[in-house]
Design a protein around this motif. Sequence first.
Motif, PDB file in Angstrom:
ATOM      1  N   ILE A  90       0.867  -1.174   0.000  1.00  0.00           N
ATOM      2  CA  ILE A  90       0.000   0.000   0.000  1.00  0.00           C
ATOM      3  C   ILE A  90       0.904   1.224   0.000  1.00  0.00           C
ATOM      4  N   LEU A  91       0.756   2.048  -1.025  1.00  0.00           N
ATOM      5  CA  LEU A  91       1.556   3.271  -1.118  1.00  0.00           C
ATOM      6  C   LEU A  91       0.686   4.435  -0.669  1.00  0.00           C
ATOM      7  N   ASN A  92       0.957   4.937   0.519  1.00  0.00           N
ATOM      8  CA  ASN A  92       0.202   6.096   0.996  1.00  0.00           C
ATOM      9  C   ASN A  92       0.929   7.357   0.520  1.00  0.00           C
ATOM     10  N   LEU A  93       0.285   8.076  -0.399  1.00  0.00           N
ATOM     11  CA  LEU A  93       0.921   9.238  -1.021  1.00  0.00           C
ATOM     12  C   LEU A  93       0.378  10.560  -0.488  1.00  0.00           C
ATOM     13  N   VAL A  97      -0.661  -3.829  -5.689  1.00  0.00           N
ATOM     14  CA  VAL A  97      -0.158  -2.545  -5.193  1.00  0.00           C
ATOM     15  C   VAL A  97      -1.333  -1.570  -5.154  1.00  0.00           C
ATOM     16  N   CYS A  98      -1.555  -0.968  -3.995  1.00  0.00           N
ATOM     17  CA  CYS A  98      -2.650  -0.013  -3.841  1.00  0.00           C
ATOM     18  C   CYS A  98      -2.099   1.381  -3.605  1.00  0.00           C
ATOM     19  N   MET A 118      -2.672  -0.332 -10.812  1.00  0.00           N
ATOM     20  CA  MET A 118      -2.723  -0.312  -9.351  1.00  0.00           C
ATOM     21  C   MET A 118      -4.125   0.138  -8.944  1.00  0.00           C
ATOM     22  N   ASP A 119      -4.567  -0.252  -7.746  1.00  0.00           N
ATOM     23  CA  ASP A 119      -5.903   0.128  -7.298  1.00  0.00           C
ATOM     24  C   ASP A 119      -5.804   1.331  -6.372  1.00  0.00           C
ATOM     25  N   GLU A 120      -6.792   2.228  -6.491  1.00  0.00           N
ATOM     26  CA  GLU A 120      -6.759   3.431  -5.667  1.00  0.00           C
ATOM     27  C   GLU A 120      -7.831   3.367  -4.584  1.00  0.00           C
ATOM     28  N   PHE A 121      -7.448   3.758  -3.362  1.00  0.00           N
ATOM     29  CA  PHE A 121      -8.384   3.755  -2.241  1.00  0.00           C
ATOM     30  C   PHE A 121      -8.309   5.066  -1.481  1.00  0.00           C
ATOM     31  N   PRO A 122      -9.448   5.438  -0.834  1.00  0.00           N
ATOM     32  CA  PRO A 122      -9.466   6.713  -0.117  1.00  0.00           C
ATOM     33  C   PRO A 122      -8.672   6.693   1.196  1.00  0.00           C
ATOM     34  N   GLU A 155      -5.935   4.023   4.029  1.00  0.00           N
ATOM     35  CA  GLU A 155      -5.237   2.748   4.263  1.00  0.00           C
ATOM     36  C   GLU A 155      -6.212   1.652   4.715  1.00  0.00           C
ATOM     37  N   ALA A 156      -7.178   2.041   5.555  1.00  0.00           N
ATOM     38  CA  ALA A 156      -8.116   1.043   6.090  1.00  0.00           C
ATOM     39  C   ALA A 156      -8.920   0.401   4.950  1.00  0.00           C
ATOM     40  N   ALA A 157      -9.372   1.255   4.023  1.00  0.00           N
ATOM     41  CA  ALA A 157     -10.158   0.742   2.887  1.00  0.00           C
ATOM     42  C   ALA A 157      -9.295  -0.185   2.026  1.00  0.00           C
ATOM     43  N   ALA A 158      -8.053   0.188   1.838  1.00  0.00           N
ATOM     44  CA  ALA A 158      -7.152  -0.639   1.022  1.00  0.00           C
ATOM     45  C   ALA A 158      -6.908  -1.981   1.690  1.00  0.00           C
TER      46      ALA A 158
END
Lengths: 110, 149
Positions: free
Chosen positions: A43-46, A74-75, A96-100, A102-105
């Motif tokens: 999970i890449l938190n950007l 990879v999210c 890659m999948d995008e999530f709003p 970290e918890a959702a990912a």
Amino acid sequence: MELEQIQDTLIARLSGDLDLGVADHLRNTLDEALDNQPVRNIILNLAGASFIDSSVLGVLLGRYKRVSRIGGRVCIVEPQPQVRRILELSGLLRIMDEFPGEAAALENIG
Amino acid sequence: MRLINQMKLEFLSIPANVAFARVSVAAFASQIECTLSDLEEIKVAVSEAVENSIIHGYENAADRLVRIYAALTADTVEIRVEDDGKGIEDIDDALQPTFSTDAERLGLGFVFINSFMDNFKVESTPGHGTVVTMNKRVGSGVARISPEQ
């Protein structure tokens, strides 16, 4: 960069300007984590990343290839608009999948 | 259109100078009316051009020089990034998105420059260096009407 491992998912929180100046450090740190722990997903938190260019997109793509070989994903989480635009234009958002958040990912990876 | 300002920067071909270059050019460009999005796009284009010089032109040698010239008119930013590196043998090939001599590079540098700038041109002499010239019209694009009208 801050790393956290939750089961077989590596969370990488990236901040600041992501360009050639940090690309080697980013590649080495991520590879070390992938070498030393059983990681399947990333999970890449950007949220904290203010800039990104093709040198770091290359690093992200390389790690994507690495985990996708073992069936991992990879999210991308919370990219700022200018960073998101670059991700979109590069085609990385298509693989890659995008999530709003970290918890959702994490939940989706489950 | 009338030249308002111009500048020249010269710096070592090290990765830390990529941020220096894009922030400097963006600060210079902001002397004329630019949107935030214009500045973000200029930053990406400058980063990509400087990284091309460092990675491909100089093959990561840290003791060479990259030069940037920039000029402003009322609504346009023109930027030239130059190196004295090994040059590009086949420019048409280099402009293709998938072209890269390094497996982990995406070959997207020129794609971003092309997307974010209105015009760009690559000139190169193998063995002597590469010059990337690009320009962009900036601002909201809304004609300003004076109070008299």
